[in-house]
Design a protein around this motif. Structure first.
Motif, short mmCIF file in Angstrom:
data_model
loop_
_atom_site.label_atom_id
_atom_site.label_comp_id
_atom_site.label_asym_id
_atom_site.label_seq_id
_atom_site.Cartn_x
_atom_site.Cartn_y
_atom_site.Cartn_z
N GLU A 159 0.84 -1.18 0.00
CA GLU A 159 0.00 0.00 0.00
C GLU A 159 0.88 1.25 0.00
N VAL A 160 0.38 2.30 -0.65
CA VAL A 160 1.08 3.58 -0.68
C VAL A 160 0.03 4.68 -0.75
N ILE A 193 -0.37 -3.33 -5.79
CA ILE A 193 -0.14 -2.12 -5.01
C ILE A 193 -1.44 -1.34 -4.93
N LYS A 194 -1.90 -1.09 -3.70
CA LYS A 194 -3.11 -0.33 -3.47
C LYS A 194 -2.74 1.11 -3.13
N VAL A 195 -3.40 2.05 -3.79
CA VAL A 195 -3.19 3.48 -3.52
C VAL A 195 -4.18 3.90 -2.44
N LYS A 196 -3.69 4.29 -1.28
CA LYS A 196 -4.55 4.68 -0.16
C LYS A 196 -5.10 6.08 -0.39
N ASP A 197 -6.32 6.28 0.04
CA ASP A 197 -7.01 7.53 -0.23
C ASP A 197 -6.56 8.64 0.71
N VAL A 198 -6.48 9.84 0.14
CA VAL A 198 -6.25 11.08 0.89
C VAL A 198 -7.37 12.03 0.50
#
Length: 738
Positions: free
Chosen positions: A395-396, A480-485
């Motif tokens: 994750e990133v 790879i999961k893109v974490k939400d902002v």
């Protein structure tokens, strides 16, 4: 010889006659004119019980016999007819009629002797029915009523037995008990079965002993030896004979062939040709690949020879599996999971082969199974590096700066050499090159900030290649999961206009609005709605936040008018309450509409008050119709011009030659006479810009000519004179009618 045979027949006939005489000897003393040995008195009861008496006849016979197939030179004497009324003076005449009378059988009309003129065959016709009568030779009147008698053809053994349905085919299971019935064969004999032994048949076996036997009287074939094995011999050719005359010497015989096939039973267990099998498998083989085959032989056929295989013991029972190839009946050993040369280099397995179908009759001959040992050697192979995990997930956070570490993959060379490994990302798995990997440490990093709303997941592959050796590589999947902002402000879910009636009353709910956000919503997170500061003091509409991510819009006054203002814009601020919080101002469009008393919208446009800027469909159609009519007129005008082929007005100067045509009209006298000038007639292009017209056609016309006219008046008549200007140079002439 043939004379003796004829005498024998005659004696047989006399014997029959004597028997008849003895049987009828009782009423002998009561007869004077007939031979009483022929008088036979029969009585029978009628329908009402009366006794019916049959008339007595004076014949000395009742039936005759003749042997078939007689081929002597003289006719065979069948017998002699005689009547008591025959005094021997030649006045009695004997007549014969019926089957074969006159052709096969002839009679001497004086003596009554009957002869057979042809050879008879009992198989064609066994007996003949004839009628005899004694008549007066002179008058042909019957001396006695006619009487029937039978000539029977006596059988001789002239037909051999025949098997009508041969050759025969039969099947019997192998290992059958002695006396097991195989089949029954039957022969037929055309001779008379009721006379002598000509048709009495006896069966015997000529070929097929000692394996089979046949019952002499019935023709049933049975097994004669125990334990006949199909695997040793499958087919037998048996010859059966049928002989008449009870099988005695001199009888005729016939034969037939019977092909007997032994059918299979499960009487043989499977057997491995060898006790130990050696196989090998490379460590780079994958699960499901074949390692080797072995086969237990079973000579039985069909389901009796089916064999199944299984492992019964060994240290590789979890590594290998065995199945049965139904086509070849082989046991196929396959890999259940990969092997590793560096971990274990040999396996030993015990394999059992057994029949799937066992016949209970032969279960004591078992067991119907066999075993063998299989040794499997693992071969070393130059293997590619192996990752520690089958796949990786990292994750990133979105918007993270480039160079941010995402995670690390690790692989190593499993061979004995243990060569170093180099990492890389195949470009086809990361086309836009969002990530990079350290070639030596396997650390994956970002190359630019990532946007979750554009692409929330990235699925790439990382390959590991050994340095040295055969440069083999292996790949692993990396997710790879893109974490939400919270980097997106909320906005209206829909951008539709809101409609409000002109007669809406204050406090009326006109719409409930909702919002959406591209970012992920946290648990119990909702949107907050409020009117933008610049529109807080508006007196038209109000807003109520429902605290469930929706808001209600209300009317705060009455008296809306489309003529005054038909559209209102209400700015609304939406806050997502996220971290960090994001808000946006969205404009809500409210349109005023005309409604009835039940608040049903009738119209929301302004056509009744403003003239339309464009043209209606009807107007466009009218304009097009006018254009079409104008075009038709132009086309008609051009067509007329082409038909006449000359202009309507004469411009060229030519000499005028006059053709005068008079009209008998009343005129004005001298005023008309003085109204014309001869000079004008001679010069049609004269002063005052006068041009002669050519659109008036006189009563008399000349081709291709033009004309002008002159009216002459006097006190009584008016003469109208037409001067024709001809293209021909004809003289000017005038004609006056008084």
């Amino acid at each position: 010889m043939w004379e003796g045979l004829g005498l024998q027949v005659f004696l047989m006939c006399l014997g029959a006659m004597l028997c008849s005489a003895v049987a009828a000897s009782a009423p002998l003393e009561h007869s004077h004119h007939r031979r009483l040995s022929l008088h036979r008195h029969r009585e029978r009861t009628g329908k009402e019980g009366q006794v019916l008496h049959r008339s007595k006849r004076g014949w000395v016979w009742n039936q005759f016999f003749v042997i078939e197939e007689y081929t002597g030179p003289d006719p065979v004497l069948v017998g002699r007819l005689h009547s008591d009324v025959d005094a021997g003076d030649g006045n009695c005449k004997y007549i014969l009629s019926g089957e074969g009378a006159g052709t096969i059988f002839v009679i001497d009309d004086k003596t009554g002797n009957i002869h057979a003129t042809k050879t008879l065959d009992r198989e064609e016709q066994a007996q003949y029915t004839l009628t005899a009568q004694a008549v007066d030779r002179a008058t042909n009147k019957p001396l006695e009523p006619p009487s029937e008698f039978i000539v029977k053809v006596q059988d001789i053994n002239d037909n051999p037995p025949e098997f009508l349905h041969g050759p025969y085919y039969a099947r019997v299971p192998e290992m059958s008990n002695v006396g097991t019935s195989v089949m029954q064969v039957t022969a037929t004999d055309a001779d008379d079965p009721t006379y002598g032994n000509s048709a009495r048949l006896v069966y015997s076996i000529l070929q097929g002993q000692p394996y089979f036997s046949v019952e002499p009287q019935t023709g049933i074939i049975r097994t004669a030896l125990p334990n006949m094995d199909r695997e040793a011999r499958q087919e037998y050719d048996v010859v059966i004979q049928a002989k008449d005359m009870g099988g005695h010497m001199g009888g005729l015989s016939g034969t037939t062939e019977v092909k007997i096939t032994l059918t299979d039973v499960n009487d043989n267990p499977p057997k491995f040709p060898q006790s130990v099998y050696s196989m090998s498998v490379s460590e780079d083989k994958v699960s499901g690949e074949e390692v080797g085959r072995l086969k237990a032989k079973d000579p039985d056929l069909g389901e009796n020879g089916l064999v199944s295989y299984r492992f019964i013991e060994g240290d590789g029972m979890t590594v290998f599996e065995i199945t049965t190839d139904t086509d070849t009946r082989e046991g196929v050993i396959k890999l259940r999971k990969p092997v590793d040369f560096e971990t274990k280099r040999a396996y030993t397995l015990r394999v059992e082969a057994s029949n799937t179908h066992v016949d209970p009759r032969f279960i004591a001959w078992g067991p119907y199974k066999d075993t063998a040992t299989v040794k499997v050697m693992v071969e070393d192979a130059d293997e590619p590096p192996a990752f520690m995990e089958t796949s990786y997930s990292f994750e990133v956070e979105e918007n993270a700066p480039d160079g941010t570490a995402v995670g690390r993959v690790h692989a190593k060379d499993t061979d004995v050499a243990n060569n170093p490994v180099r990492y890389m990302i195949p470009r086809y798995t990361d086309v836009e090159q969002f990530f990079s990997v350290g070639p030596e440490d396997g650390i994956i990093k970002t190359t630019r900030p990532l946007d979750r709303e554009t692409l929330p997941w990235h699925n790439i592959s990382v390959s590991a290649t050994e340095i040295g050796g055969h440069h083999q590589d292996t790949k692993v999947r990396v997710n790879i999961k893109v974490k939400d902002v919270n980097d997106n402000a909320p906005e209206f879910a829909t951008q539709n206009e809101i409609l409000v009636c002109e007669n809406a009353s204050p406090g009326k709910l006109i719409e409930t609005v909702s919002a959406v956000d591209k970012d992920e919503m946290a648990h119990r997170q909702y949107f907050h709605f409020s009117i933008a500061p610049e529109a807080v003091n508006n007196h038209n509409f109000s807003l109520k936040d429902n605290r469930d991510s929706t808001a209600s819009i209300y009317v705060t006054r009455r008296g809306f008018s489309r003529m005054t203002q038909d559209v209102y814009f209400l700015p609304i601020e939406i806050n997502d309450n996220g971290i960090p919080p994001m808000s946006s101002t969205n404009t809500l469009t409210i349109r005023v509409c005309s409604c009835d008393s039940k608040d049903t919208i009738l119209s929301c446009n302004v056509e009744p008050y403003i003239l339309p800027a464009g043209l209606s469909t009807g107007a466009l159609i009218a304009i097009l119709a006018c254009i079409v009519i104008l075009l038709a007129i132009v086309v008609l005008f051009v067509a007329l011009r082409r038909q006449k082929k000359e202009p309507l007005i004469v411009f060229e100067e030519e000499d005028i030659r006059e053709n005068i045509i008079t009209y008998d009209d009343e005129g004005g006298g001298e005023e008309d006479t003085e109204a014309f000038d001869i000079a004008t007639l001679q010069n049609p292009d004269g002063a005052n810009g006068f041009l002669p017209r050519k659109d008036i056609k006189p009563e008399l016309q000349y081709p291709m000519s033009t004309s002008l006219f002159l009216r002459k008046m006097d006190s009584t008549k008016t003469e109208t004179v037409f001067f024709h200007k001809s293209r021909e140079k004809s003289p000017l002439s005038a004609q006056f009618h008084q």
